[in-house]
Design a protein around this motif. Structure first.
Motif, PDB file in Angstrom:
ATOM      1  N   GLN A   1       0.831  -1.200   0.000  1.00  0.00           N
ATOM      2  CA  GLN A   1       0.000   0.000   0.000  1.00  0.00           C
ATOM      3  C   GLN A   1       0.868   1.254   0.000  1.00  0.00           C
ATOM      4  N   LYS A   2       1.938   1.254   0.807  1.00  0.00           N
ATOM      5  CA  LYS A   2       2.864   2.380   0.810  1.00  0.00           C
ATOM      6  C   LYS A   2       3.525   2.551  -0.554  1.00  0.00           C
TER       7      LYS A   2
ATOM      8  N   GLU B   1       1.078   4.145  -3.064  1.00  0.00           N
ATOM      9  CA  GLU B   1       0.951   5.588  -2.825  1.00  0.00           C
ATOM     10  C   GLU B   1       2.195   6.328  -3.308  1.00  0.00           C
TER      11      GLU B   1
ATOM     12  N   GLN C   1       2.018   6.652  -7.137  1.00  0.00           N
ATOM     13  CA  GLN C   1       1.000   7.628  -7.518  1.00  0.00           C
ATOM     14  C   GLN C   1       1.477   9.058  -7.289  1.00  0.00           C
ATOM     15  N   THR C   2       2.299   9.270  -6.270  1.00  0.00           N
ATOM     16  CA  THR C   2       2.763  10.616  -5.935  1.00  0.00           C
ATOM     17  C   THR C   2       3.918  11.073  -6.803  1.00  0.00           C
TER      18      THR C   2
END
Length: 389
Positions: free
Chosen positions: A346-347, A350, A353-354
């Motif tokens: 999950q990290k 993210e 995506q960033t």
């Protein structure tokens, strides 16, 4: 701006990181009002010589090529460099070190600014013979001397050019491709004899530097039971190595060679994986790993610098590159600690995506171009400021 692109096989993309990069970035530039001509190989786009077609606004120009590995890139890059000379481009962008062998031509005979993108130190790859590796390395030397700016795709490559040549390269990474919609029931995965979330996935070319042989040996010694290994990869430039992989796995029915997969089949097998494994000794910035991270798949990889950049900081698990025992232990740990791996995934999702969005990558590339054309008015910002969406 009027921009020429040299070094890509062509568009639309079928395989290859450079082709996917061009398919994402240059149509975005066209949408912002820029003109982009991409010089392609006739053997790839199947158009008569010097005819052109459009790909989302990008003009793709066919250049003569014999369709033979090694010669295609050399011939198309030289012809592309020559074709640029009379067309008043603002920017001529060479992709990869081999094509950059010819970047001296526009530097000497045109007013355009010359940009070189290094997607990896290709002369180190084992698939190339001594002659080809020497030419690619020579392309690196020409790029250092004749380009106005070098762009690299990872922090490790920034360090390489600084330490080796005292040249300040700009880090603008590649981004992940977006996968197709896939069957939520995983019918294709099950047809291969795989159970969703219960198999390891290797995705990449079957070449020595990606070390699928190490992964096969590690899998055969895992203590965890009930898991399988899926190896997904297209035709290799090292057929003898590929045959050795088949022999190494021949006695184990839990190792599945799925071949090259595309579109919804590729999306399905990635989304069904319990772990994505990349044991490479050499990478530029691995797009397959970025795509697995984007899909939320837990990742285990060798601890080479590009992998540390992507899954360091507790976004995945790393083992010592080339170390079989370390690889076995880390995969075993990951299988036994699925909850921890899901949190890491999950990290990682993210993070991608960033920092690895295509809009930010396009903006960073355009700012690099603008800084060369208007240096007093524009200053290139660090990549960490530019690659956010």
């Amino acid at each position: 701006m009027k921009i020429a692109v040299i070094g890509s096989k062509g568009l639309p993309p079928r395989q290859g990181g450079i082709e996917h990069y061009c398919a994402e970035v240059y149509p975005r530039m066209v949408a912002q009002g820029h003109q982009v001509d991409l010089f392609a190989r006739s053997s790839w786009i199947h158009l008569p010589w010097y005819q052109s077609c459009r790909f989302h606004g990008v003009q793709v120009i066919s250049l003569p090529c014999p369709g033979k590995r090694g010669l295609d890139g050399l011939i198309s890059s030289s012809l592309g460099a020559i074709a640029c000379l009379g067309k008043r481009y603002d920017i001529i962008h060479f992709h990869a070190l081999g094509p950059s062998l010819f970047c001296w031509l526009p530097r000497m005979a045109a007013s355009a600014k010359v940009v070189v993108s290094c997607h990896g130190l290709d002369w180190q790859r084992e698939k190339w013979g001594n002659c080809s590796s020497c030419l690619i390395w020579l392309g690196e030397q020409v790029a250092i001397r004749c380009s106005d700016q070098i762009i690299v795709v990872s922090e490790a490559l920034v360090d390489y050019f600084q330490d080796t040549y005292a040249v300040e390269a700009i880090n603008i990474p590649n981004g992940p491709a977006s996968y197709w919609q896939s069957d939520p029931t995983f019918s294709f995965v099950k047809l291969l004899g795989l159970e969703p979330q219960k198999y390891l996935l290797f995705l990449g070319r079957l070449v020595p530097e990606k070390c699928p042989d190490l992964l096969i040996q590690a899998f055969q010694r895992l203590t965890s039971t009930g898991w399988k290994l899926a190896i997904v990869g297209g035709q290799s430039d090292a057929p003898a190595y590929q045959m050795n992989l088949f022999k190494l796995a021949a006695a184990n029915p839990n190792i599945i060679f799925a071949g090259e997969l595309k579109e919804r089949y590729l999306a399905e097998i990635v989304r069904g994986a319990g772990l994505f494994i990349l044991p490479s000794n050499l990478e530029g910035l691995p797009l397959a790993m970025l795509e697995a991270m984007q899909e939320g798949i837990p990742v285990v990889a060798s601890d080479i610098p590009p992998h540390r950049q992507l899954i360091g900081m507790n976004r995945g698990r790393l083992f010592h590159a080339g170390d079989l025992e370390s690889c076995i232990q880390m995969i075993d740990w990951a299988i036994q600690h699925s909850k921890e791996m899901k949190k890491m995934a999950q990290k990682a999702q993210e993070h991608v995506q960033t920092w690895y969005g295509w809009d930010g990558i396009t903006a960073a590339t355009l700012r690099t171009y603008e800084s060369l054309l208007c240096p007093p008015r524009s200053k290139v910002k660090p990549a960490t400021e530019l690659i956010q969406r």
